[in-house]
Design an enzyme around this catalytic site. Sequence first.
Site, mmCIF file in Angstrom:
data_model
loop_
_atom_site.group_PDB
_atom_site.id
_atom_site.type_symbol
_atom_site.label_atom_id
_atom_site.label_comp_id
_atom_site.label_asym_id
_atom_site.label_seq_id
_atom_site.Cartn_x
_atom_site.Cartn_y
_atom_site.Cartn_z
ATOM 1 N N HIS A 133 -4.236 -9.736 -2.704
ATOM 2 C CA HIS A 133 -4.305 -10.267 -1.335
ATOM 3 C C HIS A 133 -5.244 -11.454 -1.265
ATOM 4 C CE1 HIS A 133 -3.255 -5.986 -0.995
ATOM 5 N NE2 HIS A 133 -2.616 -6.291 0.114
ATOM 6 N N MET A 179 -2.137 -7.617 6.636
ATOM 7 C CA MET A 179 -2.933 -8.595 5.881
ATOM 8 C C MET A 179 -2.185 -9.136 4.666
ATOM 9 S SD MET A 179 -6.416 -6.332 5.838
ATOM 10 C CE MET A 179 -6.924 -5.351 7.265
ATOM 11 N N SER A 180 -0.865 -9.074 4.690
ATOM 12 C CA SER A 180 -0.113 -9.497 3.496
ATOM 13 C C SER A 180 1.220 -10.109 3.889
ATOM 14 C CB SER A 180 0.128 -8.270 2.596
ATOM 15 O OG SER A 180 1.061 -7.391 3.198
ATOM 16 N N TYR A 211 -7.538 -11.848 0.850
ATOM 17 C CA TYR A 211 -8.906 -11.397 1.156
ATOM 18 C C TYR A 211 -9.679 -10.928 -0.079
ATOM 19 C CZ TYR A 211 -6.841 -6.681 1.179
ATOM 20 O OH TYR A 211 -6.169 -5.543 0.835
ATOM 21 N N GLU A 212 -8.992 -10.753 -1.205
ATOM 22 C CA GLU A 212 -9.713 -10.370 -2.421
ATOM 23 C C GLU A 212 -10.531 -11.552 -2.949
ATOM 24 O OE1 GLU A 212 -7.335 -7.791 -5.211
ATOM 25 O OE2 GLU A 212 -5.840 -8.007 -3.625
ATOM 26 N N SER A 250 0.833 -1.216 0.000
ATOM 27 C CA SER A 250 0.000 0.000 0.000
ATOM 28 C C SER A 250 0.859 1.254 0.000
ATOM 29 C CB SER A 250 -0.880 0.044 1.249
ATOM 30 O OG SER A 250 -1.892 -0.903 1.183
ATOM 31 N N ALA A 284 2.397 -1.891 4.550
ATOM 32 C CA ALA A 284 1.988 -0.962 5.607
ATOM 33 C C ALA A 284 1.355 -1.818 6.694
ATOM 34 C CB ALA A 284 0.972 0.027 5.059
ATOM 35 N N HIS A 342 -8.649 2.787 5.910
ATOM 36 C CA HIS A 342 -7.603 2.661 4.882
ATOM 37 C C HIS A 342 -7.034 4.029 4.503
ATOM 38 C CE1 HIS A 342 -5.312 0.650 1.842
ATOM 39 N NE2 HIS A 342 -5.939 1.224 0.827
ATOM 40 N N ASN A 366 -0.303 3.125 11.144
ATOM 41 C CA ASN A 366 -1.313 3.493 12.168
ATOM 42 C C ASN A 366 -1.029 2.671 13.415
ATOM 43 O OD1 ASN A 366 -2.395 1.297 10.184
ATOM 44 N ND2 ASN A 366 -3.449 0.906 12.125
ATOM 45 N N HIS A 375 -2.730 0.472 -4.409
ATOM 46 C CA HIS A 375 -1.945 -0.578 -5.072
ATOM 47 C C HIS A 375 -2.022 -0.353 -6.577
ATOM 48 C CE1 HIS A 375 -1.057 -3.525 -1.799
ATOM 49 N NE2 HIS A 375 -1.896 -2.699 -1.197
HETATM 50 N N1 HPA Z 1 -4.184 -4.020 10.685
HETATM 51 C C1 HPA Z 1 -4.073 -4.822 9.605
HETATM 52 N N2 HPA Z 1 -3.528 -4.450 8.471
HETATM 53 C C2 HPA Z 1 -3.040 -3.207 8.389
HETATM 54 C C3 HPA Z 1 -3.123 -2.302 9.469
HETATM 55 C C4 HPA Z 1 -3.726 -2.735 10.678
HETATM 56 O O1 HPA Z 1 -3.833 -1.986 11.668
HETATM 57 N N3 HPA Z 1 -2.552 -1.138 9.054
HETATM 58 C C5 HPA Z 1 -2.147 -1.342 7.772
HETATM 59 N N4 HPA Z 1 -2.448 -2.581 7.372
#
Ligand code: HPA
Length: 272
Positions: free
Chosen positions: A83, A211-212, A85-86, A30, A113, A247, A235, A61
């Site tokens: 990903h 998530m990756s 999850y897609e 990301s 990220a 996001h 974050n 992306h």
């Molecule tokens: N959780 C999961 N995936 C993420 C996060 C998060 O806080 N930040 C960026 N990708």
Amino acid sequence: MDLKLFDRMADFLPDVCFERPPDVAIVLGSGWADALSADRTFARIPYADIPGLGAATVVGHTGEFWLYERAGRRVAAFCGRRHWYEGVGWETVVFPVELLRRMGGTKLLLTNAAGGINPALKPGDFVILKDHINTVGINPLIGPVVEGWGPRFPDMTEVYTKHLRDVLHGAANRRGLRVMEGIYAFTSGPVFETPAEIRAYGHIGADVVGMSTVPEAVFARACGIQVAGLSLVSNLAAGISPRPLCHEEVLAATKTAQGVMSGLVEDFILDC
Ligand code: HPA
């Protein structure tokens, strides 16, 4: 896993991709896709044009495969990733690694990220991955043994190669960045985690969450490819952050860190 799909994807690519193994491959997560600069471009192909791969669906992306040269190094860059999850299967997720393997490449940098769990982390920090925890149990290697993909039970003692971690440390030090090594907890997404999940992941040793990366890392490691992982803390994780997660916050953080990210990726390409 539909192995014929990999043949179709690879067959579509121009011969130049297979003339010489890339010195390094990178997968940009990301917001990372603007981190690259080339001296000479051999191929630049939108994912949408590659049969069976399809356009990246996540904002931030780009979705482009780029083979280029930088300071004499041949680089295969996957700008944007697909990903789990897609919901379109493992082939699209691990395609960059399978392509790298077919090209004969041996080094891979995975960027992402991630949410910060370790209290020492704040948005904008970088974490060099030392290890990971697969909280989901899903794994692209579940299925028949495939020739070239390593043994039935691949060793994962050192997924993230020490030498490549040192290269990232060198790059960060040179730029005066404070970085730590950390453990990445992989979740399936697409939901962000609950505060209780984050507390649990923290207790079992995770520093960041995302998530990756882990599917590609285990697939690459099993195939004998050296892997490095680099997270930008975009974050604070759920329950640590004072506000709900979104996001947009992730993208804003990667935008702010763009210059630094470019520098780290550039140094990695030159030094690995
Ligand atoms: N959780 C999961 N995936 C993420 C996060 C998060 O806080 N930040 C960026 N990708």
